[in-house]
Design an enzyme around this catalytic site. Structure first.
Site, short mmCIF file in Angstrom:
data_model
loop_
_atom_site.label_atom_id
_atom_site.label_comp_id
_atom_site.label_asym_id
_atom_site.label_seq_id
_atom_site.Cartn_x
_atom_site.Cartn_y
_atom_site.Cartn_z
N ALA A 247 87.25 -56.83 47.41
CA ALA A 247 86.64 -58.12 47.77
C ALA A 247 85.71 -58.70 46.71
CB ALA A 247 85.91 -58.05 49.12
N ALA A 248 85.73 -58.16 45.48
CA ALA A 248 84.94 -58.80 44.41
C ALA A 248 85.42 -60.23 44.20
CB ALA A 248 85.06 -58.01 43.11
N GLY A 249 86.74 -60.38 44.08
CA GLY A 249 87.30 -61.71 43.87
C GLY A 249 87.04 -62.61 45.08
N ASP A 250 87.16 -62.06 46.28
CA ASP A 250 86.91 -62.86 47.49
C ASP A 250 85.46 -63.34 47.54
OD1 ASP A 250 89.52 -62.48 48.28
OD2 ASP A 250 89.04 -60.78 49.59
P1 ADP Z 1 89.72 -59.38 41.83
O1 ADP Z 1 88.89 -58.57 42.77
O2 ADP Z 1 90.30 -60.58 42.47
O3 ADP Z 1 90.68 -58.61 40.99
P2 ADP Z 1 87.90 -59.40 39.56
O4 ADP Z 1 88.04 -57.92 39.48
O5 ADP Z 1 88.26 -60.18 38.36
O6 ADP Z 1 88.67 -60.02 40.80
O7 ADP Z 1 86.37 -59.70 39.95
C1 ADP Z 1 85.92 -60.97 40.32
C2 ADP Z 1 84.52 -61.16 39.77
O8 ADP Z 1 83.67 -60.15 40.32
C3 ADP Z 1 84.40 -61.00 38.27
O9 ADP Z 1 84.67 -62.22 37.60
C4 ADP Z 1 82.93 -60.58 38.13
O10 ADP Z 1 82.08 -61.69 38.19
C5 ADP Z 1 82.72 -59.73 39.39
N1 ADP Z 1 82.96 -58.29 39.09
C6 ADP Z 1 84.09 -57.58 39.31
N2 ADP Z 1 83.94 -56.30 38.90
C7 ADP Z 1 82.69 -56.21 38.42
C8 ADP Z 1 81.90 -55.14 37.85
N3 ADP Z 1 82.41 -53.89 37.69
N4 ADP Z 1 80.62 -55.41 37.47
C9 ADP Z 1 80.09 -56.65 37.62
N5 ADP Z 1 80.77 -57.70 38.15
C10 ADP Z 1 82.05 -57.48 38.55
#
Ligand code: ADP
Length: 301
Positions: A247-250
């Site tokens: 859910a980072a992207g969400d």
């Molecule tokens: P998804 O979950 O859709 O694959 P990402 O992995 O690209 O998306 O993460 C979305 C956003 O979350 C990134 O652009 C960043 O801002 C944040 N993010 C993801 N992983 C990390 C991390 N390990 N440390 C800090 N921020 C993170």
């Protein structure tokens, strides 16, 4: 006027293990939880917790957990009037494994999310009269197309998080104002490898050529590639200790549209959204990891 999210609701079954089992292997996990998830629901929760007036158009099944899920959305302040309960199907399910590196694998069963058809969407036409429409790809593609068309006709900004990765018709992309793929999704849509900033820039140009004004490619811990026609740059994220990137992207998408809803310029909205997403990776689960506005502001101070 509000933000409308049309998308999926899932129940996530999450097992944490040292590493992912190989085909044929059985591994005992450390802990198991049932967590509310689904890209549509996660993004609606992220937007609402970030302060946006948010409506969710979605479907759940007739199972025991559906009622508590919907009650949870209402507790977050989300308008749930356009969430239908569909007879004879289960709520969408995701089986998620999280390993010791904080990586995940996800197996999905669409269930009720597959019942959010264009015909059903028509019953909630009023919800598409909004300032921003946020879409993902866990509901039928025809429904996304119909929703984008209806909202765009009424003057909305259409935001598409093209996840999970799949090919998309140019007809849908031409209706999108802002797209937010991750690296894999950008590669799939643009046909360009996104291994570095040059690859991200090239992929963004392909998407601009399909009619999309703003392209934000999320790059995990490296931040995002932010591209407005002819002008792209990488914006670093926040440095945190990741425990679970589910859910980072969400969280990024929900917080981004919430910030735009509040009138922040794009660069500031991206900064806000990256702070929200960074907090989410420090906590386990999908909606359980989504921060509230005060927490995001505290990280930004
Ligand atoms: P998804 O979950 O859709 O694959 P990402 O992995 O690209 O998306 O993460 C979305 C956003 O979350 C990134 O652009 C960043 O801002 C944040 N993010 C993801 N992983 C990390 C991390 N390990 N440390 C800090 N921020 C993170």
């Amino acid at each position: 006027m509000t933000l409308t999210v049309a998308g999926s609701i899932n129940i996530d079954h999450v097992i944490r293990l040292p590493q992912f089992p190989r085909p044929g292997e059985t591994l005992t996990g450390r802990d198991y939880r049932i967590v509310p998830g689904g890209k549509g629901a996660n993004q609606a929760v992220a937007a609402a917790r970030a302060g946006a007036t948010t409506r969710l158009v979605a479907c759940v099944g007739e199972d025991a957990l559906a009622g508590s899920l919907v009650a949870g959305f209402a507790a977050d302040g989300i308008d749930t009037a356009a969430i239908d309960t569909v007879a004879g199907v289960n709520t969408g399910v995701a089986l998620i494994q999280v390993n010791d590196n904080g990586e995940n694998t996800i197996a999905l069963a669409a269930g009720a999310n597959g019942e959010l058809t264009p015909a059903r969407l028509e019953r909630h036409a009023a919800a598409l009269n909004c300032e921003q429409l946020l879409l993902q790809l866990e509901i039928p593609l025809d429904t996304n197309l119909a929703a984008a068309r209806a909202a765009k006709t009424q003057g909305a900004r259409v935001v598409l998080n093209p996840a999970p990765a799949r090919p998309l018709p140019d007809e849908l992309l031409a209706l999108v104002d802002l797209i937010t793929p991750n690296e894999t999704e950008a590669e799939q849509l643009a046909g360009v490898a996104v291994n570095d900033d040059a690859g991200a820039a090239a992929a963004a140009e392909v998407l601009h050529a399909k009619g999309i004004d703003t392209v934000i490619i999320t790059l995990g811990a490296r931040g995002v590639w932010l591209s407005e026609r002819g002008q792209g740059r990488r914006v670093p994220g926040f440095s945190v200790q990741a425990v679970d990137t589910t859910a980072a992207g969400d969280t990024f998408n929900g917080a981004l549209v919430a910030a735009l809803q509040q009138g922040l310029p794009l660069a500031q909205a991206v900064h806000f959204a990256q702070a929200a997403a960074a907090i989410s990776v420090t906590r386990p689960g999908a909606q359980t990891s989504v921060p509230f506005r005060a927490e995001i502001e505290a990280l930004l101070e």
